[in-house]
Design an enzyme around this catalytic site. Structure first.
Site, PDB file in Angstrom:
ATOM      1  N   CYS A 119     -77.065  27.897 -46.128  1.00  0.00           N
ATOM      2  CA  CYS A 119     -77.183  26.957 -47.161  1.00  0.00           C
ATOM      3  C   CYS A 119     -76.653  27.469 -48.607  1.00  0.00           C
ATOM      4  CB  CYS A 119     -78.744  26.447 -47.287  1.00  0.00           C
ATOM      5  SG  CYS A 119     -79.085  25.030 -48.067  1.00  0.00           S
ATOM      6  N   CYS A 129     -78.395  22.232 -52.419  1.00  0.00           N
ATOM      7  CA  CYS A 129     -78.021  22.676 -50.996  1.00  0.00           C
ATOM      8  C   CYS A 129     -76.590  22.359 -51.116  1.00  0.00           C
ATOM      9  CB  CYS A 129     -78.709  22.261 -49.916  1.00  0.00           C
ATOM     10  SG  CYS A 129     -80.494  22.309 -50.186  1.00  0.00           S
ATOM     11  N   LYS A 195     -85.245  17.810 -41.235  1.00  0.00           N
ATOM     12  CA  LYS A 195     -85.812  18.603 -42.349  1.00  0.00           C
ATOM     13  C   LYS A 195     -86.322  17.604 -43.436  1.00  0.00           C
ATOM     14  CE  LYS A 195     -84.670  22.132 -45.832  1.00  0.00           C
ATOM     15  NZ  LYS A 195     -83.933  23.157 -46.299  1.00  0.00           N
ATOM     16  N   ARG A 217     -84.278  16.980 -53.836  1.00  0.00           N
ATOM     17  CA  ARG A 217     -83.522  17.031 -52.772  1.00  0.00           C
ATOM     18  C   ARG A 217     -83.773  15.517 -51.643  1.00  0.00           C
ATOM     19  NH1 ARG A 217     -82.472  22.001 -53.616  1.00  0.00           N
ATOM     20  NH2 ARG A 217     -83.808  23.854 -53.038  1.00  0.00           N
ATOM     21  N   LYS A 248     -88.962  20.635 -39.303  1.00  0.00           N
ATOM     22  CA  LYS A 248     -89.356  21.572 -40.500  1.00  0.00           C
ATOM     23  C   LYS A 248     -89.903  20.446 -41.524  1.00  0.00           C
ATOM     24  CE  LYS A 248     -87.699  24.629 -44.199  1.00  0.00           C
ATOM     25  NZ  LYS A 248     -86.381  24.793 -44.887  1.00  0.00           N
ATOM     26  N   TYR A 313     -93.955  32.976 -41.206  1.00  0.00           N
ATOM     27  CA  TYR A 313     -94.097  34.198 -42.161  1.00  0.00           C
ATOM     28  C   TYR A 313     -95.399  35.289 -41.313  1.00  0.00           C
ATOM     29  CZ  TYR A 313     -91.210  31.743 -45.074  1.00  0.00           C
ATOM     30  OH  TYR A 313     -89.899  31.220 -45.662  1.00  0.00           O
TER      31      TYR A 313
HETATM   32  C1  PBG Z   1     -82.815  25.983 -47.878  1.00  0.00           C
HETATM   33  C2  PBG Z   1     -84.143  26.333 -47.190  1.00  0.00           C
HETATM   34  C3  PBG Z   1     -85.548  26.076 -47.685  1.00  0.00           C
HETATM   35  C4  PBG Z   1     -86.488  26.473 -46.898  1.00  0.00           C
HETATM   36  C5  PBG Z   1     -85.705  27.152 -45.837  1.00  0.00           C
HETATM   37  N1  PBG Z   1     -84.264  26.986 -46.020  1.00  0.00           N
HETATM   38  C6  PBG Z   1     -85.613  25.336 -49.026  1.00  0.00           C
HETATM   39  C7  PBG Z   1     -85.538  24.111 -49.523  1.00  0.00           C
HETATM   40  O1  PBG Z   1     -84.905  23.200 -48.931  1.00  0.00           O
HETATM   41  O2  PBG Z   1     -85.940  23.743 -50.548  1.00  0.00           O
HETATM   42  C8  PBG Z   1     -87.747  26.394 -47.075  1.00  0.00           C
HETATM   43  C9  PBG Z   1     -88.606  27.544 -46.270  1.00  0.00           C
HETATM   44  C10 PBG Z   1     -90.071  27.489 -46.470  1.00  0.00           C
HETATM   45  O3  PBG Z   1     -90.598  26.899 -47.441  1.00  0.00           O
HETATM   46  O4  PBG Z   1     -90.698  28.599 -45.869  1.00  0.00           O
HETATM   47  N2  PBG Z   1     -82.368  24.715 -47.945  1.00  0.00           N
END
Ligand code: PBG
Length: 325
Positions: A119, A129, A195, A217, A248, A313
């Site tokens: 990304c 992104c 996502k 976003r 996600k 995590y």
């Molecule tokens: C990058 C990305 C993000 C996360 C994973 N890859 C952040 C976003 O989209 O702002 C979030 C992961 C997390 O919150 O643990 N695009």
């Protein structure tokens, strides 16, 4: 009271409960996400994610060894660059942090699967992104080439799986063709397919310094209200060549995980994101919930919903708890 069915019969002892348990967590399902920063000897606490750190390349190797020793099969790497700029130059640099981390981890732990997040948001000064035009509109197709360059640089450095998280349209196909063209025909793509534009990424953006400097976003990430759209995104990614599809965040989208499970045969990954982690941490720190139980319960629900792979995590903690029985 009829005596045909009495659910309590199968709940009378731990052994019986174990026998009839329908969903089991296994360390084999876990992916451990890690943040890598420039420098050496760095293990810097992420304040919004207690227990998580930003690691320099030398230190991340030791943390990966801990993961591997606990039986965790894979890590997911995020890079934080030396300098951010408009096009996220460092994302595809052969000696960027993620690229150097891939090489070092592969050398020390050849069996560990390295997944890299592809990304631009961690690398761009505007925090988006994709690449904005002069009207701050995020351009889809102009972004694809930067993503492909980034993906190739990761694989060249030693990444085993590429995980594009940008949510541009057509990126799976674009990256697939680029990887094939560079000779990496066997490198899988784990696509962040569904996502959502989620409030639960807050702590991550703090960790990666990737909060958008203008707008948000929502023009590329999904509306949390939408369910059918997730299937469109997943099916599009599959038709473009995705090998693993991802939902996600995880916990607020268990219905989506289940929908995806029922509409495709690919492995499904679910990402228990930073906000899901920090929420449990914060409540546990206040003594309001039992942390291991809350973690196991939420992760089990993600598995029960249909996920094969869980990015968390908590991966190391869970592996430790499972080791203790
Ligand atoms: C990058 C990305 C993000 C996360 C994973 N890859 C952040 C976003 O989209 O702002 C979030 C992961 C997390 O919150 O643990 N695009």
């Amino acid at each position: 009271m009829n005596n045909f069915y009495r659910g309590r019969r199968l709940r009378q002892s731990p052994a019986i409960r174990r026998l009839v348990r329908e969903t089991r967590l296994s360390v084999d399902s876990f992916v451990y996400p890690l943040f890598v920063v420039p420098g050496t000897g760095i293990k810097e606490a992420i304040l919004s994610m207690p227990g998580q750190y930003r690691w320099s390349v030398d230190c991340v190797v030791d943390e990966c060894r801990r993961a591997a020793d606990l039986g965790i099969p894979a890590v997911l790497l995020f890079g934080i660059p030396e300098v951010k700029d408009a096009v996220g130059s460092e994302a595809s640099s052969p000696d960027g942090t993620v690229q150097r981390a891939c090489a070092a981890i592969k050398k020390a732990l050849p069996e560990l699967c390295i997944i890299t997040d592809v990304c631009l948001c961690e690398y761009t000064d505007h925090g988006h992104c994709g690449l904005p035009d002069e009207n701050q509109y995020i351009q889809n197709d102009a972004t694809l080439e930067r993503l492909a360059q980034t993906a190739i640089s990761h694989v060249r450095a030693g990444a085993d799986i590429i995980a594009p998280s940008d949510m541009m349209d057509g990126r799976v196909q674009y990256i697939r063709q680029a990887l094939d063209g560079a000779g990496y025909i066997d490198t899988p793509i784990m696509s962040y397919s569904a996502k959502y534009a989620s409030a639960f990424y807050g702590p991550f953006r703090d960790a990666a310094g990737s909060t958008p400097q203008f707008g948000d976003r929502r023009t590329y990430q999904m509306d949390p209200a939408n369910r059918r759209e997730a299937l469109r995104e997943v099916l599009a990614d599959i038709s473009e060549g995705a090998d693993i599809v991802m939902v996600k965040p995880a916990l607020p989208y268990l219905d989506i995980i289940r929908d995806v499970r029922e509409s495709c045969n690919l492995p499904i990954a679910a990402y228990q994101v930073s906000g899901e982690y920090s929420m449990i941490k914060a409540a546990a720190e206040k003594g309001w919930i039992d942390e291991p139980r809350a973690v196991i319960e939420t992760l089990t629900s993600i598995k029960r919903a249909g996920a094969d792979i869980i990015i968390s995590y908590y991966a190391l903690d869970v592996a430790g708890w499972m080791g203790e029985g």
